[in-house]
Design a protein around this motif. Structure first.
Motif, short mmCIF file in Angstrom:
data_model
loop_
_atom_site.label_atom_id
_atom_site.label_comp_id
_atom_site.label_asym_id
_atom_site.label_seq_id
_atom_site.Cartn_x
_atom_site.Cartn_y
_atom_site.Cartn_z
N UNK A 184 39.13 54.21 46.13
CA UNK A 184 39.92 53.53 45.11
C UNK A 184 39.79 52.02 45.19
N UNK A 185 39.51 51.48 46.41
CA UNK A 185 39.33 50.05 46.54
C UNK A 185 38.12 49.61 45.71
N UNK A 186 37.01 50.35 45.85
CA UNK A 186 35.81 50.00 45.09
C UNK A 186 36.03 50.21 43.59
N UNK A 187 36.82 51.20 43.23
CA UNK A 187 37.13 51.43 41.82
C UNK A 187 37.82 50.21 41.23
N UNK A 188 38.75 49.63 41.97
CA UNK A 188 39.44 48.43 41.50
C UNK A 188 38.48 47.24 41.45
N UNK A 189 37.72 47.05 42.53
CA UNK A 189 36.83 45.89 42.60
C UNK A 189 35.73 45.95 41.54
N UNK A 190 35.41 47.13 41.05
CA UNK A 190 34.46 47.25 39.95
C UNK A 190 35.00 46.68 38.65
N UNK A 191 36.26 46.26 38.67
CA UNK A 191 36.90 45.69 37.49
C UNK A 191 37.47 44.30 37.76
N UNK A 192 36.94 43.63 38.76
CA UNK A 192 37.43 42.29 39.14
C UNK A 192 36.34 41.26 38.89
N UNK A 193 36.74 40.11 38.37
CA UNK A 193 35.83 38.98 38.21
C UNK A 193 36.46 37.75 38.84
#
Length: 225
Positions: free
Chosen positions: A129-138
């Motif tokens: 889930x951490x990577x899922x969130x970071x895939x949507x961070x800029x």
């Protein structure tokens, strides 16, 4: 690491060197203990502070710091808190998930830096889930021009992301990290602040977490001054 005489490095080149430098510094930091002061503010919808909790701890250099994220509890509020607090710490582990742009040069706390903008590539896979969130961070990364140490890092969530077994949705998240000089001259974590808003069934969680690291000292020498 010297910059080629024929030109300035690209954003991708800078980030590759930042990641390599970070791996080295993580190992070198194991020789140091440090103090950490944590302030957790519960916020209302207007970001006004409703309540505050503070704690202090000593982090041993040979063990990674605990950010209160695992193991997950089957309590909705605790699960949402743990999920939200995990996100800012994994960015350099998935550097291939982003597009990088060298936006210029800036001085941060007296350090000449490259300023790199990063945006997520579309439809990237994720293992947790951490990577899922970071895939949507800029956001942006500032790296020392001298040795590519990470000096500053800030970012924010671009869109809401579902994050947990309780059908929680992370609707807002932003973070800001600043490094500090350690006794050996390296840069290590100095200050991290992140704010998040999580919607879960029948309630909303809105918090700001501030962590200040200080008093780096040789491991096992006591609290120092």
């Amino acid at each position: 690491m010297a910059i080629p005489a024929w030109g300035v490095p690209t954003g991708d080149e800078v980030i590759s060197r930042v990641a390599a430098r970070d791996k080295l510094l993580v190992q070198r930091r194991k020789a140091f203990d440090y103090d950490i002061e944590i302030t957790r503010d519960k916020l209302d919808s207007n970001r006004a502070v409703v309540s505050t909790q503070r704690e202090k701890a000593v982090v041993a250099g040979d063990r990674p710091p605990s950010y209160g994220t695992r193991p997950a509890e089957r309590d909705p509020e605790q699960e949402a808190q743990k999920t939200s607090r995990e996100e800012p710490f994994e960015l350099l582990k998935i550097i291939d998930h982003y597009t990088y742009t060298l936006e210029g040069e800036e001085t941060v706390d007296g350090v000449d830096c490259y300023k790199i903008g990063f945006t997520p590539k579309p439809d990237m896979p994720y293992d947790n889930r951490e990577e899922k969130v970071l895939n949507n961070v800029s956001g942006h990364i500032w790296a020392s021009k001298e040795d590519y140490s990470l000096i500053r890092n800030e970012g924010s969530l671009m869109r809401p992301v579902s994050v947990a077994w309780i059908f929680a949705t992370l609707t807002e998240m932003e973070f800001h990290f600043d490094a500090m000089r350690m006794p050996n001259g390296d840069f290590g974590p100095g200050r991290l602040q992140y704010r998040y808003r999580v919607s879960i069934p029948f309630m909303e969680l809105h918090e700001r977490d501030t962590r200040i690291m200080s008093n780096y000292r040789p491991a096992g020498t006591g609290a120092g001054r």
